[in-house]
Design an enzyme around this catalytic site. Structure first.
Site, PDB file in Angstrom:
ATOM      1  N   GLU A 102      11.824  66.340 -82.276  1.00  0.00           N
ATOM      2  CA  GLU A 102      12.156  67.715 -82.665  1.00  0.00           C
ATOM      3  C   GLU A 102      11.763  68.005 -84.111  1.00  0.00           C
ATOM      4  O   GLU A 102      12.101  67.254 -85.029  1.00  0.00           O
ATOM      5  CB  GLU A 102      13.680  67.923 -82.468  1.00  0.00           C
ATOM      6  N   LYS A 107      20.386  61.431 -72.186  1.00  0.00           N
ATOM      7  CA  LYS A 107      19.619  61.473 -73.446  1.00  0.00           C
ATOM      8  C   LYS A 107      20.562  61.175 -74.606  1.00  0.00           C
ATOM      9  O   LYS A 107      21.714  61.620 -74.597  1.00  0.00           O
ATOM     10  CB  LYS A 107      18.965  62.844 -73.628  1.00  0.00           C
TER      11      LYS A 107
HETATM   12  O1  KIV Z   1      20.592  70.030 -76.578  1.00  0.00           O
HETATM   13  C1  KIV Z   1      19.422  70.470 -76.526  1.00  0.00           C
HETATM   14  O2  KIV Z   1      19.164  71.608 -76.133  1.00  0.00           O
HETATM   15  C2  KIV Z   1      18.360  69.586 -76.967  1.00  0.00           C
HETATM   16  C3  KIV Z   1      16.994  70.187 -77.089  1.00  0.00           C
HETATM   17  C4  KIV Z   1      16.905  70.952 -78.348  1.00  0.00           C
HETATM   18  C5  KIV Z   1      15.923  69.167 -76.984  1.00  0.00           C
HETATM   19  O3  KIV Z   1      18.578  68.451 -77.240  1.00  0.00           O
END
Ligand code: KIV
Length: 274
Positions: free
Chosen positions: A192, A123
């Site tokens: 978010e 991600k």
């Molecule tokens: O790092 C994380 O926990 C996240 C979430 C808040 C989606 O990116």
């Protein structure tokens, strides 16, 4: 009351299955994990997606932001989680500094994560600014999950953890970035802390799943940070957070009882020794 649709099969969750889930209206559950023991419990409890989030920087390492965590540290957490997980799709965050501004570094960071952790995908935070990095990572056959809205790696630019995209211009950029990430080939996007109506609009427009955190109920799934939803952290109480347990109390009481038992020589007793 409508009955939640659910895929009863126990087979491995893939990026393709998430898109199928969106198509048939099954909501996607996603939670963070950073270590073997918790990842095992979370996977066995039926979670669809486990995120090895860079929030490890906050909840595991005690940093104020997600910025200090390194690629090596993310790989350490990713490896630990992957040893435990059998069913959930596992996503590993690329940390701050490992992909922004230099697509060559982005691809080498993503390849290291995939090779060393055996995770399913990565991600990254941002839209058009990181387009080149996203394209390059995808070109290596690595599935990419996007992350828009309040992106914690940009907290120093925002200067506040308040709701994003309330203003027209920022909302328009968010919609365009979401469209762009889909066009580039991302398999899902986290959004978010943005107004619920805007997130729902994006989710209905995109074919890929939109997973929300503080983005209302009109998206295709929800993600939370494990320590927050289990009530381990106490100094973080945004409106969107539902606490499903009070582990802080459970853990504190258990540890206090243990300390007391040791002090008064109640532990170990006859049956607890050799
Ligand atoms: O790092 C994380 O926990 C996240 C979430 C808040 C989606 O990116």
């Amino acid at each position: 009351m409508s009955v939640a649709k659910r895929d009863s099969e126990n087979r491995k969750v893939t990026t393709h299955r998430l898109i199928e889930m969106k198509r048939r209206g099954e909501k996607i559950s996603m939670l963070t994990a950073y270590d073997y023991s918790m990842a095992k419990l979370i996977d066995q409890a039926g979670m669809d997606v486990i995120l090895v989030g860079d929030s490890a920087s906050n909840v595991m390492a005690g940093n104020v932001t997600t910025l200090p965590i390194t690629l090596d540290q993310m790989i350490y957490h990713g490896k630990s989680v992957m040893k435990a997980v059998k069913r959930a799709l596992v996503v590993v965050d690329l940390p701050f500094g490992a992909y922004q501004g230099n697509s060559k570094e982005a691809i080498s960071s993503a390849i290291r994560v995939m090779k060393e952790t055996h995770a399913d995908c990565i991600k990254v935070e941002g839209g058009s600014e990181i387009q080149e990095s996203v394209v390059r990572i995808l070109s290596a056959g690595i599935p990419v999950m996007g992350h828009l809205g309040l992106t914690p790696q940009s907290i120093n630019k925002f200067g506040t953890y308040t709701v994003r995209a309330r203003e027209e211009a920022e909302a328009e950029k968010l919609v365009n970035d979401a469209r762009l990430l889909e066009e580039l080939g991302c398999f899902a996007i986290v959004i978010e802390k943005v107004p619920a109506k805007l997130a729902a609009r994006i989710a209905s427009e995109l074919k890929i799943p939109v997973i929300g955190i503080g983005a209302g109920n009109g998206v295709d799934g929800q993600v939370l940070v494990m320590h927050d939803m289990l009530g381990i952290t106490e100094d973080f109480s945004p409106r969107f957070l539902r606490r499903y347990a009070n582990l802080k109390e459970v853990i504190t009481k258990a540890v206090q009882r243990y300390v007391e038992d040791v002090k008064r020589q109640d532990f170990p007793n006859e049956s607890e020794q050799y």
